[in-house]
Motif scaffolding. Structure first.
Motif, PDB file in Angstrom:
ATOM      1  N   ARG A 119     -13.360   5.099  -3.148  1.00 18.50           N
ATOM      2  CA  ARG A 119     -12.672   3.935  -4.355  1.00 18.50           C
ATOM      3  C   ARG A 119     -12.448   3.835  -5.357  1.00 18.50           C
ATOM      4  NH1 ARG A 119     -12.932  -2.341  -1.742  1.00 18.50           N
ATOM      5  NH2 ARG A 119     -12.404  -3.377  -3.509  1.00 18.50           N
ATOM      6  N   MET A 147     -11.034  -1.132   1.833  1.00 22.79           N
ATOM      7  CA  MET A 147      -9.610  -0.203   1.977  1.00 22.79           C
ATOM      8  C   MET A 147     -10.686   1.023   3.016  1.00 22.79           C
ATOM      9  SD  MET A 147      -8.055  -0.217  -1.572  1.00 22.79           S
ATOM     10  CE  MET A 147      -6.811   0.214  -1.001  1.00 22.79           C
ATOM     11  N   CYS A 165      -4.163   6.178  -1.929  1.00 23.09           N
ATOM     12  CA  CYS A 165      -3.561   4.815  -1.385  1.00 23.09           C
ATOM     13  C   CYS A 165      -3.585   3.860  -2.332  1.00 23.09           C
ATOM     14  CB  CYS A 165      -4.215   4.350   0.274  1.00 23.09           C
ATOM     15  SG  CYS A 165      -3.162   3.108   0.722  1.00 23.09           S
ATOM     16  N   THR A 219      -7.121   1.833  -6.258  1.00 23.43           N
ATOM     17  CA  THR A 219      -7.189   2.960  -4.747  1.00 23.43           C
ATOM     18  C   THR A 219      -8.248   3.174  -4.085  1.00 23.43           C
ATOM     19  OG1 THR A 219      -5.122   3.565  -6.365  1.00 23.43           O
ATOM     20  CG2 THR A 219      -5.666   5.239  -5.206  1.00 23.43           C
ATOM     21  N   CYS A 244      -3.521   4.401   5.256  1.00 27.13           N
ATOM     22  CA  CYS A 244      -4.025   3.046   4.588  1.00 27.13           C
ATOM     23  C   CYS A 244      -4.031   1.748   5.443  1.00 27.13           C
ATOM     24  CB  CYS A 244      -3.205   3.515   3.371  1.00 27.13           C
ATOM     25  SG  CYS A 244      -4.335   2.231   2.306  1.00 27.13           S
ATOM     26  N   LEU A 273       0.496  -1.110   0.134  1.00 28.96           N
ATOM     27  CA  LEU A 273       0.089   0.166   0.146  1.00 28.96           C
ATOM     28  C   LEU A 273       0.679   1.318  -0.653  1.00 28.96           C
ATOM     29  CD1 LEU A 273      -2.570  -1.191   2.433  1.00 28.96           C
ATOM     30  CD2 LEU A 273      -2.581  -1.354   0.085  1.00 28.96           C
ATOM     31  N   GLU A 332       1.076   5.293  -0.172  1.00 30.16           N
ATOM     32  CA  GLU A 332       0.347   6.562   0.583  1.00 30.16           C
ATOM     33  C   GLU A 332       0.521   7.813  -0.037  1.00 30.16           C
ATOM     34  OE1 GLU A 332      -0.962   4.432   4.841  1.00 30.16           O
ATOM     35  OE2 GLU A 332       1.076   5.944   4.203  1.00 30.16           O
ATOM     36  N   TRP A 353      -9.001   3.770   6.347  1.00 34.40           N
ATOM     37  CA  TRP A 353      -7.722   5.362   7.043  1.00 34.40           C
ATOM     38  C   TRP A 353      -7.916   4.815   8.197  1.00 34.40           C
ATOM     39  CZ3 TRP A 353      -3.966   7.784   3.770  1.00 34.40           C
ATOM     40  CH2 TRP A 353      -4.545   7.376   2.280  1.00 34.40           C
TER      41      TRP A 353
END
Length: 121
Positions: A71, A34, A22, A77, A95, A4, A6, A36
């Protein structure tokens, strides 16, 4: 192996905006979620927001109405758009993703290296 990566952190004045990105790369069969997290000095790491595959994002109360997670499935991503930033948003942002590398494997958790966000008053 999955990585991953960022990008997008930096220094911004209170009231400003930043956008974090990310990107997941490597052997990816599916991405279950996914999101944060963030960790401020002297504090525990906390969830900022998360988006599950096929689901709607959920957010920490402290960022609702100011932060938006989105996303891009084609690019593997996830983005974090941060508006109306406050000094208390200052932290290292990480991330996080749950990724399956094959149809026969259970999802594994991965972390990015972290990106610093500093909000000045």
């Amino acid at each position: 192996q999955v990585q991953l990566v960022e990008s997008g952190g930096g220094l911004v004045q209170a009231g400003g905006s930043l956008r974090l990105s990310c990107a997941a790369s490597g052997t990816i069969f599916s991405i279950n979620a996914m999101g944060w997290y963030r960790q401020a000095p002297g504090k525990q790491r906390e969830l900022v927001g998360l988006i599950r595959s096929g689901g709607s994002p959920n957010y920490a109360d402290s960022v609702k109405g100011r932060f938006t997670i989105s996303r891009d499935g084609a690019k593997n991503t996830v983005y974090l758009q941060m508006n109306s930033l406050k000094p208390e948003d200052t932290a290292v942002y990480y991330c996080n993703a749950l990724i399956c590398s094959s149809s026969r494997e259970a999802p594994r958790e991965y972390w990015g290296q972290g990106t610093q966000v500093t909000v000045s008053s």
